[in-house]
Design an enzyme around this catalytic site. Structure first.
Site, PDB file in Angstrom:
ATOM      1  N   SER A 154      12.436 -10.351  -3.198  1.00  0.00           N
ATOM      2  CA  SER A 154      13.714  -9.708  -3.407  1.00  0.00           C
ATOM      3  C   SER A 154      14.525 -10.388  -3.110  1.00  0.00           C
ATOM      4  O   SER A 154      13.990 -11.192  -2.005  1.00  0.00           O
ATOM      5  CB  SER A 154      13.918  -7.999  -3.421  1.00  0.00           C
ATOM      6  OG  SER A 154      15.988  -7.556  -3.231  1.00  0.00           O
ATOM      7  N   TYR A 167      13.195  -1.238   3.073  1.00  0.00           N
ATOM      8  CA  TYR A 167      12.833  -2.313   1.973  1.00  0.00           C
ATOM      9  C   TYR A 167      13.488  -3.511   2.321  1.00  0.00           C
ATOM     10  O   TYR A 167      12.999  -4.644   2.122  1.00  0.00           O
ATOM     11  CB  TYR A 167      14.184  -1.815   0.817  1.00  0.00           C
ATOM     12  CG  TYR A 167      14.353  -2.434  -0.285  1.00  0.00           C
ATOM     13  CD1 TYR A 167      13.210  -2.379  -1.428  1.00  0.00           C
ATOM     14  CD2 TYR A 167      14.426  -3.669  -1.680  1.00  0.00           C
ATOM     15  CE1 TYR A 167      12.878  -2.875  -2.948  1.00  0.00           C
ATOM     16  CE2 TYR A 167      14.640  -4.473  -2.092  1.00  0.00           C
ATOM     17  CZ  TYR A 167      14.136  -3.785  -3.156  1.00  0.00           C
ATOM     18  OH  TYR A 167      13.762  -4.861  -4.423  1.00  0.00           O
TER      19      TYR A 167
HETATM   20  P1  NAD Z   1      10.500  -0.239 -11.889  1.00  0.00           P
HETATM   21  O1  NAD Z   1      10.244   1.393 -10.869  1.00  0.00           O
HETATM   22  O2  NAD Z   1       9.958  -0.401 -12.767  1.00  0.00           O
HETATM   23  O3  NAD Z   1       8.795  -0.557 -11.154  1.00  0.00           O
HETATM   24  C1  NAD Z   1       7.807   0.190  -9.711  1.00  0.00           C
HETATM   25  C2  NAD Z   1       6.384   0.529  -9.985  1.00  0.00           C
HETATM   26  O4  NAD Z   1       6.033   0.105  -8.696  1.00  0.00           O
HETATM   27  C3  NAD Z   1       5.960   0.511 -10.751  1.00  0.00           C
HETATM   28  O5  NAD Z   1       5.052   0.060 -12.134  1.00  0.00           O
HETATM   29  C4  NAD Z   1       5.690   2.048  -9.862  1.00  0.00           C
HETATM   30  O6  NAD Z   1       4.356   2.292 -10.440  1.00  0.00           O
HETATM   31  C5  NAD Z   1       5.183   1.089  -9.007  1.00  0.00           C
HETATM   32  N1  NAD Z   1       5.049   1.838  -7.988  1.00  0.00           N
HETATM   33  C6  NAD Z   1       6.011   2.438  -7.002  1.00  0.00           C
HETATM   34  N2  NAD Z   1       5.194   2.923  -6.332  1.00  0.00           N
HETATM   35  C7  NAD Z   1       4.031   2.646  -6.411  1.00  0.00           C
HETATM   36  C8  NAD Z   1       2.679   3.911  -5.029  1.00  0.00           C
HETATM   37  N3  NAD Z   1       3.571   4.085  -4.147  1.00  0.00           N
HETATM   38  N4  NAD Z   1       1.580   3.107  -6.245  1.00  0.00           N
HETATM   39  C9  NAD Z   1       1.335   2.680  -6.738  1.00  0.00           C
HETATM   40  N5  NAD Z   1       2.504   1.821  -7.790  1.00  0.00           N
HETATM   41  C10 NAD Z   1       3.422   2.504  -7.611  1.00  0.00           C
HETATM   42  O7  NAD Z   1      11.037  -1.092 -11.006  1.00  0.00           O
HETATM   43  P2  NAD Z   1      11.412  -2.688 -10.614  1.00  0.00           P
HETATM   44  O8  NAD Z   1      12.277  -3.382 -10.654  1.00  0.00           O
HETATM   45  O9  NAD Z   1      10.628  -3.452 -12.044  1.00  0.00           O
HETATM   46  O10 NAD Z   1      10.606  -3.375  -9.629  1.00  0.00           O
HETATM   47  C11 NAD Z   1       9.195  -4.165  -9.489  1.00  0.00           C
HETATM   48  C12 NAD Z   1       9.150  -5.256  -7.680  1.00  0.00           C
HETATM   49  O11 NAD Z   1      10.628  -5.560  -8.029  1.00  0.00           O
HETATM   50  C13 NAD Z   1       9.369  -4.505  -7.005  1.00  0.00           C
HETATM   51  O12 NAD Z   1       8.634  -5.068  -5.885  1.00  0.00           O
HETATM   52  C14 NAD Z   1      10.970  -4.183  -6.679  1.00  0.00           C
HETATM   53  O13 NAD Z   1      11.408  -4.513  -5.088  1.00  0.00           O
HETATM   54  C15 NAD Z   1      11.012  -5.894  -7.185  1.00  0.00           C
HETATM   55  N6  NAD Z   1      12.992  -5.798  -7.351  1.00  0.00           N
HETATM   56  C16 NAD Z   1      13.173  -5.360  -7.781  1.00  0.00           C
HETATM   57  C17 NAD Z   1      15.239  -5.848  -8.223  1.00  0.00           C
HETATM   58  C18 NAD Z   1      15.727  -4.756  -8.993  1.00  0.00           C
HETATM   59  O14 NAD Z   1      16.759  -5.152  -9.463  1.00  0.00           O
HETATM   60  N7  NAD Z   1      14.816  -4.422 -10.547  1.00  0.00           N
HETATM   61  C19 NAD Z   1      15.006  -6.586  -7.773  1.00  0.00           C
HETATM   62  C20 NAD Z   1      14.639  -7.507  -6.912  1.00  0.00           C
HETATM   63  C21 NAD Z   1      12.803  -7.169  -6.575  1.00  0.00           C
END
Ligand code: NAD
Length: 272
Positions: A154, A167
């Site tokens: 991130s 985080y």
């Molecule tokens: P999301 O909530 O759509 O996806 C998160 C995924 O992680 C889900 O499939 C969930 O089932 C899984 N997950 C969460 N806790 C878990 C656990 N205990 N065991 C197994 N699986 C688990 O969110 P997203 O935004 O698509 O996030 C995906 C990645 O991208 C994450 O690592 C997040 O930190 C990173 N990210 C997201 C953003 C954003 O703005 N959305 C920005 C930077 C980084």
């Protein structure tokens, strides 16, 4: 197009297996779809057990892209269960060639009120799970002479953000892990890189928009504008497809010498 098939002729990952953690929604799901479109068999993964919704996703991706797709449910807070899951995927689908450590969780709270249990959980999912998954998948990649490890970090791995101590720490740690793994495998055909998205409109961010809207009495659109306005100079969300395309590049042959990179795609967030 190949005249005998409705799928594109260029399928660079045909015969390969990709495991994308946390791929039942958001960025992970887009990465899964992208790698499937390039011919990879897909191990979808989410926290929960299979459901009608995950069954439908499996069918949809398999049908759209003509690749094997299976769903695996595992709560990644249990680090000891990760290597057995990797072994199960390899036994059922074939050795894992592309590992995308995408699963992640967020908890927003002032440091002084931050629950210690949340710190442990968040570090387990965002940082320790990638370590366990890499340790489980890398031996077969090294043995087979090809592999790609892509960690979804991130922009919070590059800069500090208040009220997100766990985080920010986990994502800085994930970038450190990425560099260490990349260096250890530098003379092998196994690469390890990180992607650092800014705000991407996924369920994880929607929850933060909803919380902001409730806290400040805003409608959802105004809350989204406020979220972007504070940090993301482009004032536009990154899309999941854009992140998936970057992951696709890092998985490609052209990226063989991209090693230990932390590549931000953040609308200018980290440049400010
Ligand atoms: P999301 O909530 O759509 O996806 C998160 C995924 O992680 C889900 O499939 C969930 O089932 C899984 N997950 C969460 N806790 C878990 C656990 N205990 N065991 C197994 N699986 C688990 O969110 P997203 O935004 O698509 O996030 C995906 C990645 O991208 C994450 O690592 C997040 O930190 C990173 N990210 C997201 C953003 C954003 O703005 N959305 C920005 C930077 C980084």
């Amino acid at each position: 197009m190949n005249p005998t098939s409705s799928f594109p002729a260029s399928r660079p990952h045909a015969g390969r297996v990709a495991w994308i953690t946390g791929s039942t929604s958001g960025i992970g799901l887009a990465v899964a779809r992208h790698l499937a479109s390039e011919g990879a068999a897909i191990a979808l993964h989410g926290q929960a057990a299979a459901s009608a919704e995950t069954d439908a996703l499996v069918r949809e991706i398999a049908h759209t892209h003509g690749v094997p797709v299976r769903h695996y449910g595992l709560d990644l807070r249990d680090g000891s269960a990760i290597a057995p899951l990797a072994q199960r995927i390899a036994a059922e689908m074939g050795a894992i060639d592309i590992l995308v450590n995408n699963a992640g969780m967020q908890h927003v709270s002032p440091l002084l009120e931050f629950p210690a249990g949340k710190w442990d959980e968040l570090l387990a999912v965002n940082l320790s799970a990638p370590f366990h998954a890499i340790q489980a998948c890398a031996p077969q990649m090294l043995e087979r002479g090809w592999g790609r490890i892509i960690n979804i970090a991130s922009v919070s791995g590059l800069v500090g953000v208040a009220r997100k101590p766990a985080y920010v720490a986990s994502k800085h740690g994930l970038i450190g892990l990425t560099k260490s793994v990349a260096l250890e495998f530098a003379t092998t055909p196994v690469t390890c890189n990180a992607i650092c998205p800014g705000w991407v409109l996924t369920p994880l961010v929607q929850r933060q928009i909803d919380a902001l809207a409730a806290r400040e009495g805003l409608d959802a659109e105004a809350a989204a504008r406020q979220l972007l306005g504070a940090k993301q100079p482009s004032q536009a969300f990154v899309t999941v497809e854009q992140v998936a395309a970057l992951a696709g590049f890092l998985a490609s042959e052209q990226a063989a010498q991209v090693r230990g990179a932390h590549w931000n795609m953040d609308g200018g967030f980290a440049a400010a």
